[in-house]
Design a protein around this motif. Structure first.
Motif, PDB file in Angstrom:
ATOM      1  N   ALA A 255       0.891  -1.394   0.001  1.00 52.60           N
ATOM      2  CA  ALA A 255      -0.081  -0.019  -0.102  1.00 52.60           C
ATOM      3  C   ALA A 255       0.750   1.251   0.084  1.00 52.60           C
ATOM      4  N   ASP A 256       1.949   1.240   0.691  1.00 54.06           N
ATOM      5  CA  ASP A 256       2.968   2.460   0.570  1.00 54.06           C
ATOM      6  C   ASP A 256       3.483   2.694  -0.598  1.00 54.06           C
ATOM      7  N   LEU A 257       3.829   1.534  -1.317  1.00 53.19           N
ATOM      8  CA  LEU A 257       4.254   1.534  -2.744  1.00 53.19           C
ATOM      9  C   LEU A 257       3.459   2.268  -3.415  1.00 53.19           C
ATOM     10  N   SER A 258       1.989   1.871  -3.713  1.00 51.08           N
ATOM     11  CA  SER A 258       1.060   2.164  -4.330  1.00 51.08           C
ATOM     12  C   SER A 258       0.875   3.633  -4.146  1.00 51.08           C
ATOM     13  N   THR A 259       0.819   4.192  -2.751  1.00 51.29           N
ATOM     14  CA  THR A 259       0.533   5.433  -2.468  1.00 51.29           C
ATOM     15  C   THR A 259       1.661   6.361  -2.987  1.00 51.29           C
ATOM     16  N   PHE A 260       3.007   5.896  -2.932  1.00 49.00           N
ATOM     17  CA  PHE A 260       4.075   6.785  -3.468  1.00 49.00           C
ATOM     18  C   PHE A 260       3.849   6.933  -4.872  1.00 49.00           C
ATOM     19  N   GLU A 261       3.526   5.617  -5.605  1.00 56.36           N
ATOM     20  CA  GLU A 261       3.373   6.112  -7.061  1.00 56.36           C
ATOM     21  C   GLU A 261       2.085   6.875  -7.329  1.00 56.36           C
ATOM     22  N   LYS A 262       1.170   6.789  -6.793  1.00 57.71           N
ATOM     23  CA  LYS A 262      -0.133   7.619  -7.150  1.00 57.71           C
ATOM     24  C   LYS A 262       0.424   9.119  -6.734  1.00 57.71           C
ATOM     25  N   MET A 263       1.286   9.347  -5.575  1.00 56.89           N
ATOM     26  CA  MET A 263       1.682  10.655  -5.127  1.00 56.89           C
ATOM     27  C   MET A 263       2.392  11.333  -6.348  1.00 56.89           C
ATOM     28  N   ASN A 264       3.377  10.392  -6.890  1.00 61.29           N
ATOM     29  CA  ASN A 264       4.255  10.730  -7.918  1.00 61.29           C
ATOM     30  C   ASN A 264       3.352  11.209  -9.136  1.00 61.29           C
ATOM     31  N   GLU A 265       2.492  10.242  -9.500  1.00 59.76           N
ATOM     32  CA  GLU A 265       1.674  10.663 -10.848  1.00 59.76           C
ATOM     33  C   GLU A 265       0.737  11.583 -10.468  1.00 59.76           C
ATOM     34  N   PHE A 266       0.415  11.956  -9.246  1.00 63.00           N
ATOM     35  CA  PHE A 266      -0.425  13.121  -8.940  1.00 63.00           C
ATOM     36  C   PHE A 266       0.053  14.595  -9.064  1.00 63.00           C
ATOM     37  N   GLU A 267       1.561  14.706  -8.586  1.00 62.56           N
ATOM     38  CA  GLU A 267       2.617  15.612  -8.621  1.00 62.56           C
ATOM     39  C   GLU A 267       3.007  15.747 -10.342  1.00 62.56           C
ATOM     40  N   GLU A 268       3.034  14.765 -10.974  1.00 62.60           N
ATOM     41  CA  GLU A 268       3.248  15.152 -12.560  1.00 62.60           C
ATOM     42  C   GLU A 268       2.143  15.517 -13.045  1.00 62.60           C
ATOM     43  N   GLN A 269       0.826  15.101 -12.666  1.00 59.75           N
ATOM     44  CA  GLN A 269      -0.381  15.642 -13.295  1.00 59.75           C
ATOM     45  C   GLN A 269      -0.403  17.129 -12.935  1.00 59.75           C
ATOM     46  N   LYS A 270      -0.175  17.419 -11.615  1.00 59.19           N
ATOM     47  CA  LYS A 270      -0.253  18.746 -11.188  1.00 59.19           C
ATOM     48  C   LYS A 270       0.544  19.809 -12.014  1.00 59.19           C
ATOM     49  N   GLU A 271       1.950  19.246 -12.233  1.00 58.89           N
ATOM     50  CA  GLU A 271       2.857  19.996 -13.079  1.00 58.89           C
ATOM     51  C   GLU A 271       2.296  20.307 -14.504  1.00 58.89           C
ATOM     52  N   SER A 272       1.882  19.069 -14.867  1.00 54.45           N
ATOM     53  CA  SER A 272       1.154  19.189 -16.516  1.00 54.45           C
ATOM     54  C   SER A 272       0.030  20.260 -16.638  1.00 54.45           C
ATOM     55  N   ILE A 273      -0.702  20.057 -15.306  1.00 48.89           N
ATOM     56  CA  ILE A 273      -1.993  21.081 -15.448  1.00 48.89           C
ATOM     57  C   ILE A 273      -1.419  22.396 -15.173  1.00 48.89           C
ATOM     58  N   SER A 274      -0.411  22.735 -14.299  1.00 46.08           N
ATOM     59  CA  SER A 274      -0.056  24.099 -14.207  1.00 46.08           C
ATOM     60  C   SER A 274       0.587  24.579 -15.632  1.00 46.08           C
ATOM     61  N   GLU A 275       1.237  23.774 -16.155  1.00 41.84           N
ATOM     62  CA  GLU A 275       1.999  24.103 -17.525  1.00 41.84           C
ATOM     63  C   GLU A 275       0.880  24.559 -18.734  1.00 41.84           C
ATOM     64  N   LEU A 276      -0.230  23.673 -18.759  1.00 38.81           N
ATOM     65  CA  LEU A 276      -1.354  23.961 -19.476  1.00 38.81           C
ATOM     66  C   LEU A 276      -2.104  25.239 -18.960  1.00 38.81           C
ATOM     67  N   LYS A 277      -2.221  25.499 -17.823  1.00 42.24           N
ATOM     68  CA  LYS A 277      -2.692  26.707 -17.386  1.00 42.24           C
ATOM     69  C   LYS A 277      -2.026  27.677 -17.831  1.00 42.24           C
ATOM     70  N   ALA A 278      -0.814  27.772 -17.840  1.00 38.78           N
ATOM     71  CA  ALA A 278       0.214  28.950 -18.230  1.00 38.78           C
ATOM     72  C   ALA A 278      -0.086  29.095 -19.503  1.00 38.78           C
ATOM     73  N   ARG A 279      -0.035  28.121 -20.359  1.00 39.17           N
ATOM     74  CA  ARG A 279      -0.233  28.069 -21.813  1.00 39.17           C
ATOM     75  C   ARG A 279      -1.441  28.670 -22.127  1.00 39.17           C
TER      76      ARG A 279
END
Length: 745
Positions: free
Chosen positions: A335-359
């Motif tokens: 569960a900790d590994l899955s949570t870590f992967e989800k957190m990483n994916e969440f951060e990546e999507q957050k960065e992608s959303i920030s970039e799309l917002k800026a564009r």
């Protein structure tokens, strides 16, 4: 650089080199070209990773993708700048060609006039020669008759005949010369016709080039529409990523709940294991005690065996609990590994959303800046052309009017070229399309209206003559546009808002050394009679028969300014003073009830603000004039139901508006004589319509279906007004004291 569309459907850029889009180099390392396939591939590209946990590689791939996106965006920006530059070049070339054609037409007309004069003179000479020839022939016949009758005078007659013959020869020679000159003129006329045909061919060629330029502009507009669509796609991607982010947040919350449950379960298992260990230790202690007692008492062997079996069973239960604890710990690690992967994916999507917002923000900012630049260029072009600007305002439907979808007669085009500037009117199944400088829909606020004309008000402070007048049928909202609704600050009209801006700007310009003096006058034109609305003498404002006893004469001076003699002029220092004067003028103004409007304005209202500014540091002096005019509404007697005094008022209003239409027709046709003197209204507006004034007309229309005919007439009149060229406005600046008398411009 201007892009081209080749047969393969690829957008080419005139850069000297090209490179692979997967390269991590930026635009600073070399020139680039993109195709539609490259852009689509770049937008739909998914980053591939060799390992999910190699964050360095993922970060590098992401940075490379970001660099390529920036390179693509920069390429689009350069392409758009090149399109704008090429469009400006084509516009300049078109203007030069139009000017050249106009010059050629003028010179051709001048030559044609000269040749017509020459032909006219030759024809006169030819006719005189023919008359003289007929006279000579008659004299010859008379001489022949006298020869027959008088034989004795034959010698004299022969001499006379010889003289006549010689003169006849000269006359025939003159006639031949005249014929030759006529032939030469005919040849010249043929040459001019050939030259005219060549000019027509050249003009058609220029028109073809102009059509090509328009096609290029249309292609640019289509590509701009494509960019807008790509922005919409980016918005869709942004929304999808937001949905994914929300789903990730939900799954993360579920995982955190499962983790909390597992932690609680592990804690309870640990407590149970500790209890079992304590029971085991206690039982072992009992067994040892019992074994010690068994050596003394052999009677307790059965009890010892029972306790030993119980201890072994508890050991088994302890082993099972330990196995469960290990399994729970393994589940917790997963569960900790899955949570870590989800957190990483969440951060990546957050960065992608920030970039799309800026564009997205950059793209929207570019659209806003482009619209501002379009407005500025349009206003500049209109000022250079000297046209009267026209804004159209549609009032909302009132209570009791037909508001069904089937009864709607007004619509607004949504194309990029006509958005915010076009209006369509449907009458008897026929659609009439109009385009103005700005069109305001029914839900536009008074603030929206004022924002569009605030720059004109600033021009009055800068030393220009400015005129804004409202035109339309009775009940279309002209007085509401100019004056607003008393007692409601949110619905103040143009006149109060203009005065607030002028006083605020005057206060802010004091720091730059500017001092302004403001003078106000207000009048109305009622039944072709001027009334002073600021006069304290009520008899001077209105007599019993509706005619003012005081005569106010309109005078024009050599400088192009218009003065109303004996008109009351008031110095003002604050907007509160002007509001008091406006209330005073509103009480004195002529209003009446008709079948079309409960409070109908029965006169033309003219508000004039004279602005004189002086800068002590530069010794510069400016003089501006702001004229705000609320025209009486046009109406049809069959609809208004006017009788008596209202009938006379309606006839006077329609006559003055008809004179205004005659003036507009004459200006549009650029006639030598413009009938400004046909009415007091047009004579008063002469500097605004025929001088160097910045003039804006509001055409107010109603969406009520029964008023479609009047609305169509108003829109057609506004279109003719928008086509009038009255000359470029000039700023009035000098270093000498100015005459303090108030004028209309």
């Amino acid at each position: 650089m201007v892009g081209e569309m080749n047969n393969g459907g690829r957008i080419r850029q005139s850069f000297p080199g090209a490179r692979d889009l997967t390269s991590t180099e930026g635009s600073e390392y070399g020139p680039v070209e993109f195709t539609r396939e490259d852009v689509d591939a770049l937008l739909h590209e998914r980053i591939k990773y060799k390992s999910k946990y190699n964050y360095k590689e993922r970060c590098e791939n992401t940075m490379d993708y970001v660099k390529r996106l920036r390179l693509c965006i920069r390429w689009f920006q350069e392409l758009e700048l090149d399109y704008a530059f090429e469009q400006e070049k084509l516009k300049n070339a078109m203007e030069i060609n139009e000017k050249h054609c106009a010059d050629l037409e003028v010179s051709l007309k001048e030559k044609e006039v000269e040749l017509n004069l020459v032909i006219h003179e030759l024809r006169k000479n030819f006719s005189s020669v023919q008359v003289q020839l007929a006279k000579e022939q008659a004299e010859k016949l008379a001489a022949t008759g006298s020869l027959e009758k008088e034989r004795e005078a034959r010698l004299a007659v022969e001499k006379l005949q010889a003289a006549l013959t010689e003169e006849l020869g000269k006359t025939q020679g003159d006639l031949q010369t005249a014929n030759q000159r006529i032939q030469a003129v005919n040849d010249m006329y043929k040459l001019l016709q050939e030259y005219n045909s060549s000019l027509q061919l050249y003009n058609s060629k220029i028109q073809g080039d102009l059509d090509e330029a328009h096609e290029t502009i249309k292609r640019g507009e289509k590509e701009r529409t494509g960019i807008v669509e790509s922005i919409g796609n980016l918005k869709g991607q942004f929304q999808a990523l937001q949905d994914q982010l929300a789903a990730s947040k939900v799954s993360q919350e579920d995982i955190m709940k499962q983790k909390d449950e597992l932690v609680n379960e592990i804690a309870s298992l640990k407590v149970e294991i500790q209890q079992v260990k304590d029971d085991r230790d206690r039982h072992i202690t009992e067994v040892k005690n019992l074994q010690a007692e068994a050596t003394k008492q052999n009677d307790f062997k059965g009890t010892i065996n029972e306790l030993e079996s119980k201890c072994s069973s508890q050991n088994k239960e302890l082993q099972e609990l330990q196995d469960q604890l290990a399994a729970s710990e393994r589940k917790l690690q997963v569960a900790d590994l899955s949570t870590f992967e989800k957190m990483n994916e969440f951060e990546e999507q957050k960065e992608s959303i920030s970039e799309l917002k800026a564009r997205l923000e950059k793209a929207e900012l570019k659209l806003v800046e482009g619209e501002k630049l379009r407005k500025k260029l349009h206003n500049t072009i209109q000022e250079l052309k000297g046209n009267i600007r026209v804004f159209c305002r549609v009032r909302p439907l009132l209570s009791g009017e037909n508001a069904s979808e089937e009864a709607k007669t007004i619509s607004y085009p949504t194309s990029l070229e006509a958005l915010g500037r076009g209006i369509d009117l449907m009458q008897n199944g026929q659609k009439h399309c109009f385009t103005f400088d700005k069109v305001f829909v029914p839900n536009a606020s008074q603030e929206d209206i004022f924002v569009e004309i605030s720059q004109l008000v600033q021009s009055a402070l800068d030393g220009y003559k400015v005129c804004i007048f409202a035109y339309g049928q009775t009940g279309s909202g002209k007085t509401y546009t100019m004056m607003g609704r008393p007692g409601n600050p949110e619905e103040k009209g143009l006149i109060p808002r203009c005065l607030e801006q002028i006083f605020q700007t005057r206060q802010s310009l004091r720091a730059q050394g500017w001092k302004y003096e403001l003078q106000v006058s207000m009048l109305e034109i009622y039944n072709e009679t001027i009334r002073d609305l600021l006069s304290t003498n009520k008899e001077a404002v209105r007599a019993d028969n509706g005619v003012s006893p005081q005569k106010y004469a309109i005078k024009h001076d050599a400088s192009g300014n218009t003065h109303v003699v004996e008109l009351t002029v008031v110095d003002v220092r604050s907007s509160r003073e002007v509001s008091f004067l406006l209330d005073h003028a509103a009480r004195n103004r002529s209003v009446g009830k008709t079948a079309m409007n409960e409070q109908s304005s029965r006169s033309h209202f003219v508000f004039t603000l004279r602005i004189t500014g002086f800068n002590e540091s530069t010794e510069q002096q400016v003089q501006g004039v702001l004229n705000l005019i609320d025209l009486a509404g046009s109406e049809r007697l069959s609809k208004s139901g006017s009788t008596g005094d209202r009938l006379k008022e309606t006839q006077a209003i329609n006559k003055s508006l008809s004179s205004l239409g005659d003036v507009i027709f004459a200006l549009a046709k650029k006639e030598d004589h413009v009938p400004f003197r046909n009415s007091k209204l047009t004579y008063l507006l002469q500097p605004c319509l025929g001088g160097d004034s910045k003039t804006l007309m509001f055409v107010n229309i109603t969406p009520e279906p029964s008023s479609t005919g009047e609305s169509l007439c108003s829109l057609r009149f506004a279109a003719r007004v928008n086509a009038c060229e009255i000359g470029t406005a000039h700023r009035q600046v000098n270093n000498r004291p100015l005459d303090n008398r108030l004028s209309l411009g």
